[in-house]
Design an enzyme around this catalytic site. Structure first.
Site, PDB file in Angstrom:
ATOM      1  CG  ASP A  27      21.889  -0.497  24.817  1.00  0.00           C
ATOM      2  OD1 ASP A  27      22.365  -1.641  24.646  1.00  0.00           O
ATOM      3  OD2 ASP A  27      21.575  -0.052  25.927  1.00  0.00           O
ATOM      4  CG  HIS A  44      25.580  -8.190  17.983  1.00  0.00           C
ATOM      5  ND1 HIS A  44      25.316  -7.060  18.721  1.00  0.00           N
ATOM      6  CD2 HIS A  44      25.978  -9.134  18.881  1.00  0.00           C
ATOM      7  CE1 HIS A  44      25.547  -7.287  19.998  1.00  0.00           C
ATOM      8  NE2 HIS A  44      25.943  -8.551  20.120  1.00  0.00           N
ATOM      9  CG  LEU A 138      28.189  11.184   7.385  1.00  0.00           C
ATOM     10  CD1 LEU A 138      27.623  12.082   8.476  1.00  0.00           C
ATOM     11  CD2 LEU A 138      27.293   9.955   7.205  1.00  0.00           C
TER      12      LEU A 138
END
Ligand code: FPP
Length: 249
Positions: A27, A44, A138
């Site tokens: 955020d 972004h 992962l």
């Protein structure tokens, strides 16, 4: 991913307890950009760089599952140019980083509702999943077009259909049956969820799965995320006493 060590090195600090599954709410991209006098989309773009640092950290510390909140089912209400910018970044991120994921044994899964997505987006999702399907390190879950309540509602609808079709009786429905209907079926619940930018809420992220997660909130905006913040967060997590509703021995 390229600037960071790919595996735990002698410089990687050891923690008493490591989370197996981390959820991340990235955020503050827009506020970071505004504070710099830049357009929100620049935030972004910088957020994607921060995401690369996050994935490198997760690989370095040998985290099993990393779930990132990349686009919520509510984010479609943003202005069209911002939506297009985020989708474009995602597309470029997947296209440019997929070979690095394969090289680092990272499996990509997209969590979220697929109905209603364009053909181009679906293709991007399917390509990311199929090209990394054989990876065993992962697991990077990208929550896209994701909403926690919607996920639970979809699971309930699907179970109701199973009951109507006679595949299962209402008495057989328990937590494990519900979990099998979630996007995270067969994955462990997140042990740790962290969020940047000082906001302290879940925003419809992993509602069911976060029942016993530890939460860490930090003030830095997402584009500022780095390895130091990651280690600080692991430090905080390893000091928490998790009781899962019981008592400490
Ligand atoms: C929150 O910042 C961030 C988002 C809604 C999108 C996150 C997207 C990326 C990091 C880039 C694209 C994703 C991938 C997987 C490559 P905000 O816009 O809500 O910031 P604000 O609260 O300051 O307005």
């Amino acid at each position: 991913m390229s600037n960071e060590p790919a595996i735990a090195t002698s410089e990687s600090p050891a923690y008493a307890v490591l989370p197996r599954h981390i959820g991340v709410i990235m955020d503050g991209n827009g506020r970071w950009a505004t504070a710099q006098g830049k357009p929100r989309n620049e935030g972004h773009r910088a957020g994607v760089e921060a995401l690369r640092r996050l994935v490198a950290c997760a690989v370095e510390f040998e985290i099993d599952y990393l779930t990132i909140f990349s686009f919520s089912s509510e984010n479609w209400t943003r202005p069209a140019d911002e939506i297009n910018a985020i989708l474009g970044l995602m597309k470029r991120f997947i296209a440019s980083d997929i070979s690095k994921f394969v090289a680092h044994n990272v499996r990509v899964r997209i969590l979220g509702r697929r109905e209603g997505l364009t053909k181009a987006i679906l293709q991007m999702i399917e390509q990311a999943e199929s090209r990394t399907a054989h990876c065993t390190g992962l697991q990077l879950n990208v929550a896209f077009n994701y909403g926690g309540r919607q996920e639970i509602a979809d699971a309930v609808r699907s179970l109701a259909q199973d009951v109507a079709d006679g595949k299962i009786s209402p008495e057989q429905i328990d937590e494990s049956v519900i979990e099998q209907k979630l996007y995270t079926a067969n994955m462990p619940d997140p042990d740790l969820i962290f969020r940047s930018s000082g906001e302290e809420r879940l925003s419809n992220f992993l509602l069911w799965q976060s029942a016993y997660a530890e939460f860490v909130f930090f003030d830095e905006f997402w584009p500022e995320f780095n390895r130091d913040i990651f280690m600080r967060t692991l430090d905080e997590f390893s000091g928490r006493k998790r009781r899962f509703g019981g008592v400490n021995p």
